[in-house]
Design a protein around this motif. Sequence first.
Motif, PDB file in Angstrom:
ATOM      1  N   SER A  85       0.922  -1.178  -0.001  1.00 41.36           N
ATOM      2  CA  SER A  85       0.066  -0.004   0.019  1.00 41.36           C
ATOM      3  C   SER A  85       1.011   1.137  -0.069  1.00 41.36           C
ATOM      4  O   SER A  85       2.037   1.263   0.384  1.00 41.36           O
ATOM      5  CB  SER A  85      -0.864   0.125   1.457  1.00 41.36           C
ATOM      6  N   ASP A  86       0.465   2.391  -0.294  1.00 36.91           N
ATOM      7  CA  ASP A  86       1.056   3.632  -0.246  1.00 36.91           C
ATOM      8  C   ASP A  86       1.502   4.110   1.101  1.00 36.91           C
ATOM      9  O   ASP A  86       2.641   4.414   1.389  1.00 36.91           O
ATOM     10  CB  ASP A  86       0.209   4.619  -0.931  1.00 36.91           C
ATOM     11  N   ARG A 112      -3.546   2.113  -3.709  1.00 31.93           N
ATOM     12  CA  ARG A 112      -3.957   3.273  -2.992  1.00 31.93           C
ATOM     13  C   ARG A 112      -5.216   3.492  -2.298  1.00 31.93           C
ATOM     14  O   ARG A 112      -6.017   4.580  -2.483  1.00 31.93           O
ATOM     15  CB  ARG A 112      -3.708   4.460  -4.213  1.00 31.93           C
TER      16      ARG A 112
END
Length: 312
Positions: A188-189, A219
């Motif tokens: 994930s970001d 995201r």
Amino acid sequence: MSNARVPGPVLVMGEALTDLVPDRDGSLLPHPGGAPANVAAGLARLGVRTAFAGVLGGDAFALAHEKRLSAAGVELDLCGRSARPTALAVASPTPAGTRYDFHLHDTATFRLTPQVMELERFSAVYVGGLAAVVHPAADAVAETACAAADSTLLVVDPNVREDRTVDPAAGLSRLRDLCTLAHVVKASDEDVQTLWPESMPDASCRRLADRGRLVVLTRGLRGSTAFLPSGVEISVPAVPVTVVNTIGAGDAFMAGLLAGLAAHTGVAGGQSTDITAAQAQDLLEGGARAAALVCAQSGSDASLLTLGAKPA
């Protein structure tokens, strides 16, 4: 991509723990969880032969895990057994995401053993989750990942978790090492920003991909991006869905992504990550559909995941 299966099963290594999730009345409902167990169940439901290398305890929670994994079609011959209890994760959903408080001490969940001698059976190996940073599992995961990096397709989801029981510096260092070993990284970001705070997530992903990896950055509601070793970047939007729950969505995405890799025998049959832009888009879309299905239900179980299933 064809619908051909991987020429061997996928090994998923890590924890099966129990999430305690608040119900509408404030009570806590137990849901079988743990990122690797979620991935294993989802991957098996998507038609990929999957083996789970974790450890199940001697309590009622462990029986629920065994039932869930077996019902999904996950092979448990490499799954250890222990009389100790199952680790717990108390989930506290907030508008900004879900916070977890873990109860890990002296549990069965992290008493993993290395699977180095078993790797020739598998076309791909997934590692990640808490088992990558919690002892004694972390050493077993690291040893298995090092061997897998030389013999099969190593897939890593760092799945960063912050908790008082986890040494943040040592844990992040271990996760960075795993990402460096991997042929495929999905993160994930937020994970990427925590692991490499000195740069923006996209720049960190480009550096990882530039060294021959396929890197997938998720995201949340803003979709996902694949960074190919060739320098090509492909983005797809999230699948619109009425969100009931986000617990396990990233794991479902990982299962969808792995299922796509399983269909692409040129990747999953070896260590090559040289895929086309169209293939990368297929992978991302498969992950997005799987994540949306989990977001549309309560809990992290992947029971809705099947080949061809679509979110409502």
